[in-house]
Scaffold this motif. Structure first.
Motif, short mmCIF file in Angstrom:
data_model
loop_
_atom_site.label_atom_id
_atom_site.label_comp_id
_atom_site.label_asym_id
_atom_site.label_seq_id
_atom_site.Cartn_x
_atom_site.Cartn_y
_atom_site.Cartn_z
N LEU A 1 14.86 1.58 2.97
CA LEU A 1 13.50 1.41 2.44
C LEU A 1 12.76 0.45 3.37
N SER A 2 11.63 0.89 3.90
CA SER A 2 10.83 0.07 4.80
C SER A 2 9.45 -0.17 4.19
N LEU A 3 8.98 -1.39 4.27
CA LEU A 3 7.66 -1.69 3.74
C LEU A 3 7.05 -2.88 4.45
N ARG B 1 -1.76 -17.11 7.12
CA ARG B 1 -1.71 -15.68 6.79
C ARG B 1 -0.64 -15.02 7.64
N CYS B 2 0.10 -14.08 7.03
CA CYS B 2 1.14 -13.39 7.79
C CYS B 2 1.38 -11.99 7.24
N ILE B 3 1.97 -11.18 8.09
CA ILE B 3 2.40 -9.83 7.73
C ILE B 3 3.90 -9.77 7.97
N VAL B 4 4.64 -9.35 6.97
CA VAL B 4 6.10 -9.27 7.06
C VAL B 4 6.52 -7.80 7.03
N GLN B 5 7.23 -7.38 8.06
CA GLN B 5 7.84 -6.05 8.10
C GLN B 5 9.30 -6.21 7.70
N ILE B 6 9.74 -5.42 6.73
CA ILE B 6 11.10 -5.60 6.21
C ILE B 6 11.74 -4.24 5.96
N THR B 7 13.04 -4.16 6.27
CA THR B 7 13.80 -2.94 6.01
C THR B 7 15.03 -3.30 5.19
N PHE C 1 0.85 -1.20 0.00
CA PHE C 1 0.00 0.00 0.00
C PHE C 1 0.88 1.25 0.00
N GLU C 2 2.07 1.11 0.58
CA GLU C 2 2.99 2.24 0.69
C GLU C 2 4.37 1.69 1.06
N TYR C 3 5.37 2.53 0.84
CA TYR C 3 6.69 2.21 1.38
C TYR C 3 7.36 3.53 1.74
N THR D 1 16.54 -5.76 8.59
CA THR D 1 15.62 -6.30 9.59
C THR D 1 14.42 -6.95 8.90
N ILE D 2 13.90 -7.98 9.54
CA ILE D 2 12.69 -8.63 9.03
C ILE D 2 11.95 -9.23 10.22
N SER D 3 10.63 -9.08 10.22
CA SER D 3 9.80 -9.71 11.24
C SER D 3 8.54 -10.24 10.56
#
Length: 216
Positions: free
Chosen positions: A62-64, A138-144, A29-31, A122-124
């Motif tokens: 860059l974070s998304l 189902r999962c949500i991944v936060q990544i930088t 949706f955004e980064y 980083t990744i979670s």
């Protein structure tokens, strides 16, 4: 391959293993892209505000947020995200010249006109839907991602792009690197370090900040 909405997907590619690609199920949706520079204060002399001098530029980050859902297939959603985790792992085929130890690979985030050559810092991964047996669906991944090269220092990086511009060879300085070693690795002649220093406007070849990208 398209996303769930039949759009061209954003993707992250392992540049050491180009066949290892993570195509996003849902485009972001955004980064957010951030950058900071190093400025240092000089001791003020009768001033309310100290003088500042520029140290060096910092890499962009860059974070998304990524979304994955395997509910329809009833398969483990981690099968889709596992390659992202492998891009955080040490690859022995990419060795640091000083320590002779491997390091994680460089990657490329691609979406539209953006080609961001980087490393994952980083990744979670957060799981929010499961089968009766506890398999995550189902999962949500936060990544930088942290910038690996400045686009201004290398040829155009858009995937598949070609042109008549001459190829520019570059090398990134790592902790403990010497300019003559970089010259030997890239040009085959350690004495070329003088030319590299002149090309990159380097006054002191013994004091080059780690992370600097040099034209060789």
């Amino acid at each position: 391959m398209a996303t769930r909405g039949d759009l061209k997907p954003a993707k992250i590619t392992n540049l050491l293993k180009p066949q290892e690609v993570v195509n996003f199920m849902f485009n972001p949706f955004e980064y957010t892209i951030t950058k900071s520079n190093d400025w240092q204060d000089k001791k003020p002399s009768g001033r309310n505000v100290p003088l500042v001098t520029f140290g060096q530029g910092g890499a962009q980050s860059l974070s998304l947020t990524l979304y994955f859902d395997s509910q329809l297939a009833k398969t483990d959603v981690r099968d889709y995200t596992k390659p992202l985790w492998s891009m955080m792992m040490i690859d022995q085929s990419k060795k640091n010249r000083k320590s002779n130890k491997g390091e994680p690979p460089t990657v490329a985030f691609e979406w539209g006109s953006l080609y961001f050559k980087s490393v994952i810092t980083t990744i979670s991964e957060k799981f929010s839907l499961f089968t009766d047996d506890g398999i995550p669906l189902r999962c949500i991944v936060q990544i930088t991602l942290r910038q690996y090269e400045d686009a201004a220092d290398v040829p155009p990086q858009t995937s598949g792009q070609s042109g008549n511009a001459p190829v520019v060879n570059t090398a990134q300085v790592r902790e403990g690197d010497r300019l003559d070693h970089i010259a030997a690795e890239n040009n085959g002649n350690p004495s070329d370090y003088r030319q590299i220093a002149e090309t990159n406007n380097i006054d002191n070849p013994m004091r080059i900040p780690s992370g600097t990208v040099l034209r060789t």
